[in-house]
Design a protein around this motif. Structure first.
Motif, PDB file in Angstrom:
ATOM      1  N   SER A 171       0.726  -1.307   0.204  1.00 38.08           N
ATOM      2  CA  SER A 171      -0.282   0.124   0.358  1.00 38.08           C
ATOM      3  C   SER A 171       1.536   1.108   0.306  1.00 38.08           C
ATOM      4  CB  SER A 171      -0.957  -0.334   1.416  1.00 38.08           C
ATOM      5  OG  SER A 171      -0.225   0.257   2.337  1.00 38.08           O
ATOM      6  N   GLY A 174      -4.453   2.672  -1.942  1.00 31.85           N
ATOM      7  CA  GLY A 174      -3.240   2.179  -1.160  1.00 31.85           C
ATOM      8  C   GLY A 174      -4.482   1.939   0.378  1.00 31.85           C
ATOM      9  N   ASP A 175      -5.011   2.860   0.055  1.00 31.45           N
ATOM     10  CA  ASP A 175      -5.793   2.920   1.873  1.00 31.45           C
ATOM     11  C   ASP A 175      -6.963   1.552   1.652  1.00 31.45           C
ATOM     12  OD1 ASP A 175      -4.355   5.311   2.804  1.00 31.45           O
ATOM     13  OD2 ASP A 175      -6.137   6.827   2.196  1.00 31.45           O
ATOM     14  N   LEU A 189      -6.186  -0.948   0.675  1.00 28.12           N
ATOM     15  CA  LEU A 189      -5.413  -2.405   0.509  1.00 28.12           C
ATOM     16  C   LEU A 189      -5.095  -2.265   1.960  1.00 28.12           C
ATOM     17  CD1 LEU A 189      -4.495  -4.648  -0.869  1.00 28.12           C
ATOM     18  CD2 LEU A 189      -2.190  -3.769  -1.022  1.00 28.12           C
ATOM     19  N   SER A 190      -4.870  -1.457   2.715  1.00 28.04           N
ATOM     20  CA  SER A 190      -4.425  -1.674   3.873  1.00 28.04           C
ATOM     21  C   SER A 190      -5.629  -1.275   4.760  1.00 28.04           C
ATOM     22  CB  SER A 190      -3.573  -0.134   4.819  1.00 28.04           C
ATOM     23  OG  SER A 190      -4.612   0.615   4.254  1.00 28.04           O
ATOM     24  N   HIS A 245      -7.365  -6.091  -4.901  1.00 27.76           N
ATOM     25  CA  HIS A 245      -6.405  -5.090  -4.261  1.00 27.76           C
ATOM     26  C   HIS A 245      -4.974  -5.489  -4.984  1.00 27.76           C
ATOM     27  CE1 HIS A 245      -9.284  -3.005  -2.119  1.00 27.76           C
ATOM     28  NE2 HIS A 245      -9.581  -3.556  -1.775  1.00 27.76           N
TER      29      HIS A 245
END
Length: 353
Positions: free
Chosen positions: A208, A216-217, A219-220, A262
């Motif tokens: 991410s 990225g947000d 996925l995290s 993702h």
């Protein structure tokens, strides 16, 4: 006279008759006496035989009495042995019952100890797994790894095996509920699940960092949700709420698949590479190929010179023929590379890659 004579004759006749009768009686008595003597002799013989039989009977009776006394003594001894055996048997039965009772108590104690040990093993494994997952989740707030990145391809490589691990964990938990001896398989599955999922979480955070902010947000966030769901699953296992495990495991399975989705979306596409970069890459590859061909040609020429110095006659002709064929092949490959280079440049310039 006549009368006296008649009387005398009559008297004589009477005497004769009396004498005859007396004689007959004497003979009868004599016969009886002889018979009596004979009977007495027979009786004496019989009496002697009876006496002998009586003596034999008395002897046998004494023997039987002695045997009876011996048997009575043996019976008394057997009765005493029987009483002792019955007493010993009763004691043995008591000892056996006590041993059986002790055995039952020991079995119950051992079963409880084994059950406690299995529970301790499982709880320890789950607590260790929880610690691993929590440590992985904590990396999201660790400032030292914010600069660490990971490729989406590597994340997918680490996440894909987790799906099989989740399936195996479900299967082993189900087996364990039916056969408590399968505890080792459950412990192994819990350990493998926690380590693999922790890798996915950590590498998910790292991936991410290199992704666009929104992706990225997302996925995290999926990694964090997956880790928290895994902790809930491990808690159910630790509390022996095995009926909740399948649904929780299926939820983790879906979360891992979403992480894979993702990651797949973050894989670099060919169209993301600029045409100039692609052209430079093609030129570099072609140049390296050309240099490799040139080096091979030089090596063939060196081998040809060496053969001319070492061999003569037919052997030299054969070797030169082989090397000439190799040179011709190298020249053909070089021409093919040049044509491929030109074609690749045209494709790149037209934006078809």
């Amino acid at each position: 006279m006549r009368k006296n004579k008649e009387e005398t004759e009559n008297g004589y006749k009477q005497e004769q008759e009396q004498h005859k009768e007396a004689k007959e009686k004497i003979m009868e008595l004599t016969s009886r006496l002889d018979t009596s003597k004979s009977s007495e002799s027979e009786l004496s013989t019989k009496l002697q035989a009876v006496t002998e039989e009586l003596n034999k009977f008395q002897t046998k009776s004494q023997d039987l009495a002695e045997q009876l006394a011996t048997l009575e003594q043996a019976r008394a001894s057997l009765d005493d042995s029987l009483r002792q055996s019955q007493t010993a048997l009763g004691q043995k039965q008591q000892d056996l019952e006590q041993s059986k009772s002790d055995k039952d108590i020991l079995e119950q104690t051992l079963k409880k100890e084994i059950l406690d040990y299995r529970n301790h093993m499982l709880v320890s494994a789950v607590e260790e797994a929880e610690s691993i997952i929590r440590e992985a989740l904590a990396q999201a707030e660790n400032p030292h790894i914010t600069t660490i990145t990971c490729t989406a391809e590597y994340l997918m490589d680490r996440a894909t095996p987790v799906l099989e691990t989740i399936s195996q964990l479900k299967h082993n938990i189900e087996t364990y509920t039916q056969d408590p001896q399968a505890i080792s398989e459950v412990v192994t599955s819990v350990s493998e699940f926690s380590h693999r999922l922790a890798d996915v979480i950590v590498f998910g955070f790292a991936t991410s960092h290199a992704a666009p902010i929104e992706e990225g947000d997302a996925l995290s966030g999926e990694c964090r949700t997956c880790g928290e769901g895994s902790l809930e699953l491990l808690t159910d296992i630790k509390q022996a709420s095995y009926d909740k495990v399948p649904s929780k495991a299926d939820n983790i399975d879906q979360l891992v698949k979403r992480i894979l989705s993702h990651a797949e979306a973050l894989l670099p596409k060919v169209e993301d590479v600029k045409a100039e970069q692609m052209g430079d890459m093609v030129d570099q590859e072609m140049q390296q190929t050309t240099e490799a061909i040139a080096q091979a040609a030089e090596k063939i020429a060196s081998m040809l010179a060496h053969n001319r110095e070492k061999y003569t006659g037919i052997q030299l002709q054969v070797n030169e023929g082989i090397l000439d064929s190799c040179n011709a092949l190298m020249r053909a490959i070089l021409k093919l590379v040049e044509k491929s280079k030109n074609l690749q440049r045209e494709i790149v310039s037209q934006g078809r890659v």
